[in-house]
Each structure stands twice: as structure tokens, then as C-alpha cells.
Design an enzyme around this catalytic site. Structure first.
Site, PDB file in Angstrom:
ATOM      1  N   HIS A   1       0.880  -1.182   0.000  1.00 23.34           N
ATOM      2  CA  HIS A   1       0.000   0.000   0.000  1.00 23.34           C
ATOM      3  C   HIS A   1       0.907   1.218   0.000  1.00 23.34           C
ATOM      4  O   HIS A   1       1.831   1.316   0.814  1.00 23.34           O
ATOM      5  CB  HIS A   1      -0.876  -0.025   1.257  1.00 23.34           C
TER       6      HIS A   1
ATOM      7  N   ARG B   1      -6.105  10.352  -0.270  1.00 16.89           N
ATOM      8  CA  ARG B   1      -5.818  10.870  -1.620  1.00 16.89           C
ATOM      9  C   ARG B   1      -7.111  11.026  -2.423  1.00 16.89           C
ATOM     10  O   ARG B   1      -7.233  11.939  -3.223  1.00 16.89           O
ATOM     11  CB  ARG B   1      -4.850   9.922  -2.343  1.00 16.89           C
TER      12      ARG B   1
HETATM   13  O1  MEZ Z   1      -9.070  -2.061  -0.024  1.00 18.28           O
HETATM   14  C1  MEZ Z   1      -8.223  -1.630   0.758  1.00 18.28           C
HETATM   15  O2  MEZ Z   1      -7.121  -2.148   0.889  1.00 18.28           O
HETATM   16  C2  MEZ Z   1      -8.522  -0.399   1.534  1.00 18.28           C
HETATM   17  C3  MEZ Z   1      -9.939   0.011   1.597  1.00 18.28           C
HETATM   18  C4  MEZ Z   1      -7.511   0.285   2.075  1.00 18.28           C
HETATM   19  C5  MEZ Z   1      -7.504   1.736   2.303  1.00 18.28           C
HETATM   20  O3  MEZ Z   1      -6.636   2.402   1.760  1.00 18.28           O
HETATM   21  O4  MEZ Z   1      -8.345   2.259   3.020  1.00 18.28           O
END
Ligand code: MEZ
Length: 543
Positions: free
Chosen positions: A328, A348
Site C-alpha cells: 500500500h 488521496r
Molecule cells: O481495499 C483496501 O485495501 C482499503 C480500503 C484500504 C484503504 O486504503 O483504506
């Protein structure tokens, strides 16, 4: 300022460039630029951090070394020959529990499956490693996708999912995901989930990276927690669903034909094994972020150690896409206490920009996650990052822009969990940016499944993050919460049906484990490592 003086200079640059950046439209990356970023900087491309599996259904396939070690390991059960039980006092002939559907894992997929199997009249038992709801579902923040608006359709959702996954996704699974999405969302609402609404009562929706329509449904920035709360309450309120907490599965049990017929559980409180006989088994154990591939910090919950992959693999299940993980883009990089914790993509989605140490934007904020994460790693490797006093690198995520663009109070209203998470450490994100760096977030692959969650092993089903194929090589935001609900529901219904069809006495055995051990010996793979791991080891190194 709440940041240490060493970070002041770059912080000043970030603030000084804000006015210019407010009017700047940063261009989207071209396909060529995206490919260069991915190949140059995405962790999936660091070849020497992967190993080729030497044993099992995926022998020859690449997977992160940390996972390969567990997939190739021996069982925690002692070795015995013949039909007797591997553990003194534990009888495979006299199981401790009997059910139609055993669900291993108590997160979003496990609970969805349990509710549907219960609705179909099956006798259900959930065995979960920690507490019901201790799962990555709980940790997902920014939203759940479903094409339920007039300007949208499952077909458009389908194209977005395929594009995000580099068109490697398994088409049948994507079709199931997007087709079931509106109904899955309505089901959650019906069970009591409270999504954000517009004044006219319609669902509020926003964009995520790689979405061509606003289809992200939110519960502020704790969408996963709201969904998990709803599912957990529903499971707990149904007296027919049996639940064993702190009871991870350590081995599947199979019948003479190799079909799955139950599992051995370990009660973590009593350190005692027990045997479950089940007509069908659903693995819903989630991901593996706590294996900290390539030493990345993680946004995952404590139990995410890939246990389901290990159990299924030893029983002969085929894995798919186990060479791709999701980092992420925005994990917390400061302060150290929350290193790697999720900073939701919603930040974002509602207007914050990513800014390097020179005060420059370097990527369109809503490119897909793999591209954004690679661009941040690229900035840091080019020296355009901020370094914290503990030598962690990061870039700014300029949250005060949200307030400037959308009005005072927006951040607190839309991102209350983020405000609290950083506020605890003296950082007011309405006034100061956050420092972020990619964090290990999601396992793109898992056990190969059909649209009804069946695997190549008879009577073994898999749902949620432990399964692989639907997201291809990169998942879009909000499709994991959707995946756990859609495929959890499908697995529950299918398992109840299969259980009805399975008649006659079930003989429990461990022939698959004997076979595994023979294969290990034949390949000279005597290993001290035992799996599933169950709990990660955070012993501090002292050298
Ligand atoms: O789907 C995801 O991983 C999620 C909703 C994460 C996020 O950035 O909030």
C-alpha cells in the site's frame, strides 16, 4: 511543528509549494512510464528475494522466500506410522466436534460464509486463531466498491478490476465479484451496516485509485471495522453457529480418497489439540503480511501469517499468483510507534497530494497502488525523500490541502480515525502533512478457486484473501472488502450444498501428510521449520 527539527526544512518546502500545487493538475503516467516504475522499483521485481518452490503442487513457481520456507516446511504434528493418532490422547475416530461446514478463520470472509451456510440449514463451526473479527477486514479503512449508481455498471467495474490487475485476473472470478457487488452491499445494509449517505438518502461514493466511476462506499475511514462489526454481531447473535476462538487449525484431515474431512485444531489457551470432523471445510484465514516480506513493515493484523496457504498446499491445493504482493503506497513512516500502519487511500481520494522532500508532486495521486508505491520508492532511492531521526524514509502526504480545497472540518468529518491515529502522537493532520512510505498490505494471490470457491481438493473451499485469481497482479482499493463478502457468501452457500451431498461415514486420516513427508524425504528437504507459523516472532535482536 510536531516534527523533529531534522525534518523541518523539507516540511517548509512542502508548505511553500502548496499554493502552486493547488492549481497544478499533475498528469497521469503513460503506460510506458508505469511499466518503467514497476520494473525499476516494485518489490515484486526484486528477484533475489524470491525462491522457487521445491515441493508440492506449485513446485518450480516463484514465491517470496519467507513464504517458500513455510510452504516447504513440515507439520507441527508429530510423525507416526500407521493409523494411530499422531498425538497421544487424540483420537481421529472419536472427533471432539462434528459439523457440516467447518470454517477456519473468523474475519469478513469466514463470518459471511457462516451466515450463508447457516441460512442454508448447515451445522456450522467457526474455528479462529484469535478472536472473532481479529482480521484484516477490521483494518481496511477507505471503502468497499459496488457499481450501484446510474452512471455505473458491473461491466464498467469489471474493466477497472481487470485493468488494475494487469489483465492477468481470472475472468470468471472478476465476473462473480462485480456481478454480486450491489447485492452484497444491500445485504450488509440489511444486516445493519451503516454506510455514509447523502442528504437524499442515496449512498455517498468516492473514487479510489484506478476506478473510472465513483463507486467506493464508505463508513468514514473505518469501513472495514463497520463491516466486521456488522458480520460479527450477526454471527454472535445466531445461536446455531458454533465458535471456537484462540483455536487455529494446524492440519487438515483427509479421507481415503484425499477429500478434506475436517481439521486438527490447537487450543492456544490450553495448548491442547482437538479434532473436528466436517463434511466440507472453508479456509478463510486471510493474508500473510505478518511475514514481513523483504523486511517491509505491514498494515496487517497480528494473525496474518499465511496459515491457510500452508494447510491447503500440504493437502494438495494449487496456489495462484503467489509471486505478487501489494505494498500500500501510504503506510505511516512517522512516528516510529505507528510505522507501517495504514494511511487510507481515501486521504488521496478526497484531495491530498504526495510531495517529495523538494516540495514537488511526483505522481498523480490516484494511479493504481502498485504504480504509486513504486513511484514513492523511486523518489526515496533518488534521494528526494525525508529521513526521520530513526532513519526511516518517506514522502509527505499533504492532508491540509483537503481542508483548503473542501472547507474546514472536512478532514475531521471524513477521516476521524486518521485524525485520532496521528493526534495521539501530537500530529494534527488538518494542519500538518503525514509522512508515508509503502507498507506490506495484501497478498494478491492465494489458493486457486472457482467462482464457487471450490479448489482442486475435494470438499475444500477457500474465500477471501487466502484465495487467488480475482485481483490478478494488483488489487484496487475497496475490492478486498467486496471480495470477502462476495466470495465468503458464495463459499458458505456452496459448502452447505456440498455437505448435503456428502453422505456416509467420514473416515478421518492424515494420508496427505504422510505423502508430504515422503516427498520431503525424497527431495532431501529435512527441515527444522514447522508450519503453519500461527504467531509471528517479534523477539528483538540484541547484537
Ligand atoms: O481495499 C483496501 O485495501 C482499503 C480500503 C484500504 C484503504 O486504503 O483504506
Amino acid at each position: 511543528m510536531s516534527y523533529p527539527p531534522a525534518m523541518d526544512e523539507s516540511l517548509r518546502r512542502c508548505i511553500a509549494s502548496r499554493e502552486r500545487r493547488m492549481t497544478e493538475t499533475f498528469p497521469r503516467a503513460t503506460p510506458e512510464a508505469k511499466e518503467a516504475l514497476l520494473k525499476g522499483f516494485h518489490p515484486d521485481y526484486l528477484a533475489d528475494t524470491f525462491a522457487a518452490l521445491r515441493i508440492g503442487p506449485n513446485a518450480g513457481d516463484r514465491t517470496p522466500s519467507e513464504l517458500a520456507q513455510l510452504l516447504e516446511a513440515d507439520s507441527t504434528l508429530p510423525e507416526v506410522s500407521g493409523p494411530q493418532s499422531p498425538v497421544p490422547g487424540l483420537s481421529l475416530d472419536k472427533p471432539d466436534y462434528d459439523c457440516d461446514v467447518l470454517i477456519i478463520g473468523g474475519g469478513g470472509a469466514g463470518c459471511s460464509a457462516a451466515i450463508m451456510a447457516d441460512d442454508a440449514g448447515a451445522k456450522v463451526l467457526i474455528a479462529t486463531k484469535l478472536r472473532l473479527g481479529d482480521a484484516n477486514t477490521m483494518m481496511a479503512q477507505g471503502g468497499i466498491q459496488a457499481a450501484d449508481k446510474e452512471n455505473d455498471s458491473p461491466a464498467t467495474h469489471y474493466i477497472d478490476v481487470m485493468g488494475g490487475g494487469h489483465f492477468a485476473n481470472t475472468p470468471d472470478l472478476v465476473e462473480a465479484l462485480v456481478a454480486d457487488a450491489p447485492e452484497a452491499l444491500a445485504w450488509l445494509e440489511d444486516l445493519g451496516a451503516m454506510f455514509d449517505k447523502n442528504p437524499d438518502g442515496s449512498m455517498k461514493t468516492i473514487h479510489g485509485g484506478g476506478t473510472s466511476r465513483r463507486r467506493m462506499h464508505t463508513a468514514r475511514d473505518y469501513t472495514g471495522a463497520e463491516i466486521m462489526r456488522t458480520l460479527r454481531d450477526e454471527v454472535r447473535s445466531r445461536n446455531d453457529i458454533a465458535l471456537l476462538e484462540f483455536s487455529p487449525a494446524v492440519e487438515l484431515l483427509t479421507d481415503a480418497k484425499g477429500a478434506v474431512a475436517g481439521a486438527v485444531l490447537l487450543n492456544l489457551n490450553l495448548n491442547r489439540y482437538s479434532v473436528v470432523r466436517a463434511k466440507t471445510v472453508i479456509i478463510a484465514t486471510g493474508g500473510s503480511g505478518r511475514l514481513h516480506y523483504q523486511e517491509f513493515p505491514t498494515s496487517n493484523h497480528y494473525g496474518a501469517t499465511g496459515d491457510g496457504l500452508v494447510l491447503a498446499y500440504r493437502a494438495g491445493a494449487h496456489l495462484a499468483f503467489m509471486d505478487t504482493m501489494q505494498y500500500h503506497p501510504t503506510g505511516a513512516a512517522y512516528p516510529q510507534q505507528i510505522l507501517g500502519q495504514l494511511v487510507t487511500e481515501k486521504v488521496r481520494s478526497i484531495g491530498a497530494q504526495l510531495v517529495n522532500a523538494e516540495g514537488e508532486q511526483f505522481i498523480f495521486p490516484l494511479e493504481t497502488r502498485d504504480v504509486v508505491a513504486s513511484s514513492i520508492i523511486c523518489e526515496c532511492q533518488s534521494g528526494k525523500c525525508v529521513t526521520t531521526p530513526t532513519a526511516v524514509q518517506g514522502v509527505w502526504l499533504d492532508t491540509p490541502m483537503i481542508e483548503i480545497r473542501r472547507g474546514a472540518g472536512t478532514v475531521k468529518h471524513e477521516l476521524p480515525a486518521m485524525v485520532r491515529q496521528f493526534g495521539r502522537h501530537g500530529i494534527d493532520i488538518t494542519k500538518e502533512p503525514m509522512l508515508v512510505y509503502p507498507t506490506l498490505h495484501y497478498q494478491n494471490g492465494g489458493v486457486e478457486i472457482t467462482a464457487d470457491c471450490a479448489t482442486n481438493v475435494q470438499d475444500l473451499l477457500v474465500a477471501g484473501e487466502a484465495s487467488g485469481g480475482v485481483h490478478g497482479r494488483n488489487r484496487l482499493m475497496g475490492n478486498s472488502l467486496l471480495d470477502v463478502v462476495v466470495f465468503g457468501r458464495r463459499a458458505g452457500t456452496a459448502a452447505a450444498r456440498l455437505a448435503k451431498e456428502r453422505t456416509g461415514d467420514l473416515q478421518l486420516g492424515l494420508a496427505h501428510l504422510e505423502h508430504w513427508r515422503k516427498e520431503m524425504k525424497a527431495k532431501g528437504l529435512g527441515s527444522d521449520v514447522r508450519s503453519p507459523l500461527l504467531l509471528p516472532d517479534y523477539t528483538r535482536k540484541t547484537e
